[in-house]
Design a protein around this motif. Structure first.
Motif, short mmCIF file in Angstrom:
data_model
loop_
_atom_site.label_atom_id
_atom_site.label_comp_id
_atom_site.label_asym_id
_atom_site.label_seq_id
_atom_site.Cartn_x
_atom_site.Cartn_y
_atom_site.Cartn_z
N ILE A 47 0.84 -1.20 0.00
CA ILE A 47 0.00 0.00 0.00
C ILE A 47 0.87 1.25 0.00
O ILE A 47 0.61 2.22 -0.73
CB ILE A 47 -0.94 -0.01 1.22
CG1 ILE A 47 -1.99 -1.13 1.05
CG2 ILE A 47 -1.63 1.33 1.39
CD1 ILE A 47 -2.86 -1.34 2.27
N ASP A 48 1.94 1.25 0.79
CA ASP A 48 2.80 2.44 0.92
C ASP A 48 3.59 2.73 -0.36
O ASP A 48 3.87 3.90 -0.66
CB ASP A 48 3.77 2.27 2.08
CG ASP A 48 3.07 2.30 3.43
OD1 ASP A 48 1.92 2.78 3.49
OD2 ASP A 48 3.67 1.83 4.42
N THR A 49 3.94 1.67 -1.10
CA THR A 49 4.82 1.88 -2.26
C THR A 49 4.06 1.82 -3.59
O THR A 49 4.04 2.80 -4.35
CB THR A 49 5.94 0.82 -2.27
OG1 THR A 49 5.36 -0.49 -2.27
CG2 THR A 49 6.83 0.97 -1.06
N THR A 50 3.40 0.73 -3.87
CA THR A 50 2.79 0.54 -5.19
C THR A 50 1.58 1.43 -5.41
O THR A 50 1.37 1.94 -6.52
CB THR A 50 2.39 -0.94 -5.38
OG1 THR A 50 3.52 -1.77 -5.07
CG2 THR A 50 1.95 -1.21 -6.81
N PHE A 51 0.77 1.65 -4.38
CA PHE A 51 -0.43 2.47 -4.55
C PHE A 51 -0.07 3.92 -4.90
O PHE A 51 -0.84 4.60 -5.58
CB PHE A 51 -1.29 2.43 -3.29
CG PHE A 51 -2.34 1.36 -3.32
CD1 PHE A 51 -3.66 1.65 -3.61
CD2 PHE A 51 -1.99 0.03 -3.10
CE1 PHE A 51 -4.62 0.66 -3.65
CE2 PHE A 51 -2.94 -0.97 -3.13
CZ PHE A 51 -4.27 -0.67 -3.42
N ALA A 52 1.08 4.36 -4.44
CA ALA A 52 1.49 5.74 -4.73
C ALA A 52 1.72 5.95 -6.22
O ALA A 52 1.58 7.08 -6.73
CB ALA A 52 2.75 6.08 -3.94
N LYS A 53 2.05 4.88 -6.94
CA LYS A 53 2.33 4.99 -8.37
C LYS A 53 1.18 4.50 -9.24
O LYS A 53 1.29 4.47 -10.47
CB LYS A 53 3.58 4.17 -8.69
CG LYS A 53 4.83 4.65 -7.94
CD LYS A 53 6.03 3.77 -8.24
CE LYS A 53 5.89 2.41 -7.59
NZ LYS A 53 7.10 1.55 -7.79
N ALA A 54 0.08 4.07 -8.62
CA ALA A 54 -1.03 3.48 -9.39
C ALA A 54 -1.81 4.55 -10.15
O ALA A 54 -1.92 5.70 -9.73
CB ALA A 54 -1.97 2.75 -8.44
N GLY A 55 -2.35 4.12 -11.31
CA GLY A 55 -3.15 5.01 -12.12
C GLY A 55 -4.62 4.91 -11.76
O GLY A 55 -5.00 4.26 -10.78
N PRO A 56 -5.49 5.54 -12.57
CA PRO A 56 -6.93 5.51 -12.30
C PRO A 56 -7.49 4.09 -12.29
O PRO A 56 -7.08 3.24 -13.08
CB PRO A 56 -7.53 6.33 -13.45
CG PRO A 56 -6.40 7.18 -13.95
CD PRO A 56 -5.16 6.35 -13.75
N GLN A 57 -8.40 3.83 -11.38
CA GLN A 57 -9.11 2.55 -11.25
C GLN A 57 -8.17 1.35 -11.11
O GLN A 57 -8.46 0.26 -11.56
CB GLN A 57 -10.06 2.35 -12.43
CG GLN A 57 -11.18 3.39 -12.50
CD GLN A 57 -12.18 3.09 -13.58
OE1 GLN A 57 -11.82 2.99 -14.76
NE2 GLN A 57 -13.44 2.93 -13.19
#
Length: 300
Positions: A174-184
């Motif tokens: 959550i701390d790393t990958t979600f920060a770089k995630a795009g829409p939806q």
């Protein structure tokens, strides 16, 4: 029917159902050689080939097709007789077989078994860890704990309550990958079930329909391990929050009530004391866990 037939027919049925000697031996939890000898002995007894052998496996001959329904009837008679007699057992002793998924077995069920052992020291529980729905009417198990929307068949089913599920990932993911995630959810990865239309539908209606399906596994405990190793996101029963504090519900997502817990047993075993004691104990323990199983959706 010769007495020898009763000993050999299970091997015939197993190979007819599985299509090979080795697969049939797996169904019977025995070895290839034993099943092979039993089939040969049965064919010698009848004086006719029951299977066609080829590199693709075993298929029934005309004689085998003729024998199959009678063998199945004989199997049903023996199973029903066993259940009826076991149902007359009035003692708090003996062994019962209990089927449960590995996902629940290790953390949810183990403490319950420990307490049951203290309360009923003369009752032994044979735990069968499987993701398959074992057939109670075919004597594959005595009691089963299932998560399902409904249970059908000639069984006694005790419905407990629906479980709450949510979308989870490791705190690190959550701390790393979600920060770089795009829409939806673009750039995120789901850990899913193989060939599950229901799970695919859940994903399409989730907040992350654009996340890819990176891994698929039918074993729930393996799914937990993949989550903890930062491999993606997945739906998970809320009860596991207390066992794995390194897993977190994805921020901004909500719990929802999903499949219910059911305790299932054969109708003839309702009066068997050891089975009734176990079912009542298991149901009581799981009812005590309802708040944990439903999280913030819990209502009295």
């Amino acid at each position: 029917m010769r007495s020898l037939d009763w000993e050999l027919l299970p091997s015939f049925l197993a190979v007819a159902r599985a299509g090979s000697l080795r697969a049939g031996a797996d169904l019977l939890h025995t070895n290839y050689g034993t099943v092979n000898r039993n089939i040969q002995s049965l064919e010698a007894s009848y004086g006719v080939a029951l299977f066609l052998r080829s590199h693709k496996g075993f298929t029934l001959t005309e004689a085998g097709e003729a024998l199959l329904p009678f063998a199945e009837q004989a199997e049903d008679v023996i199973i029903n007789a066993r259940k009826r007699v076991e149902g007359l057992d009035k003692t708090e002793a003996g062994t019962l077989r209990f089927s449960v998924t590995p996902t629940f077995a290790y953390d949810v069920i183990t403490p319950i078994i420990s307490r049951f052992q203290e309360a009923y020291p003369d009752i032994q529980v044979e735990l069968r860890l499987t993701t398959a729905v074992e057939n109670i009417n075919k004597d594959e198990t005595d009691v089963s704990l299932r998560a399902a929307y409904d249970v059908s068949g000639d069984v006694v089913a005790r419905k407990l309550y629906p479980m709450a599920v949510g979308i989870y990932a490791s705190k690190s993911y959550i701390d790393t990958t979600f920060a770089k995630a795009g829409p939806q959810g673009a750039g995120l990865s789901w850990i899913g079930f193989p060939d599950s239309a229901q799970y695919s539908n859940m994903i399409s209606q989730s907040p992350f329909p654009h996340a890819d399906m990176r891994h698929m596994v039918s074993d729930g405990y393996m799914r937990l391990r993949l989550l903890r190793e930062n491999c993606g996101i997945s739906y998970l029963p809320v009860v596991f929050e207390q066992f794995f504090p390194d897993l977190c519900r994805v921020p901004g997502t909500k719990l929802e009530l999903g499949q219910s817990l059911w305790i299932v047993l054969h109708a003839d075993l309702r009066k068997t004391v050891r089975v009734r004691r176990f079912v009542d104990f298991l149901a009581g323990a799981l009812m005590d866990m309802r708040r944990d199983m439903q999280g913030e959706l819990f209502r009295r």
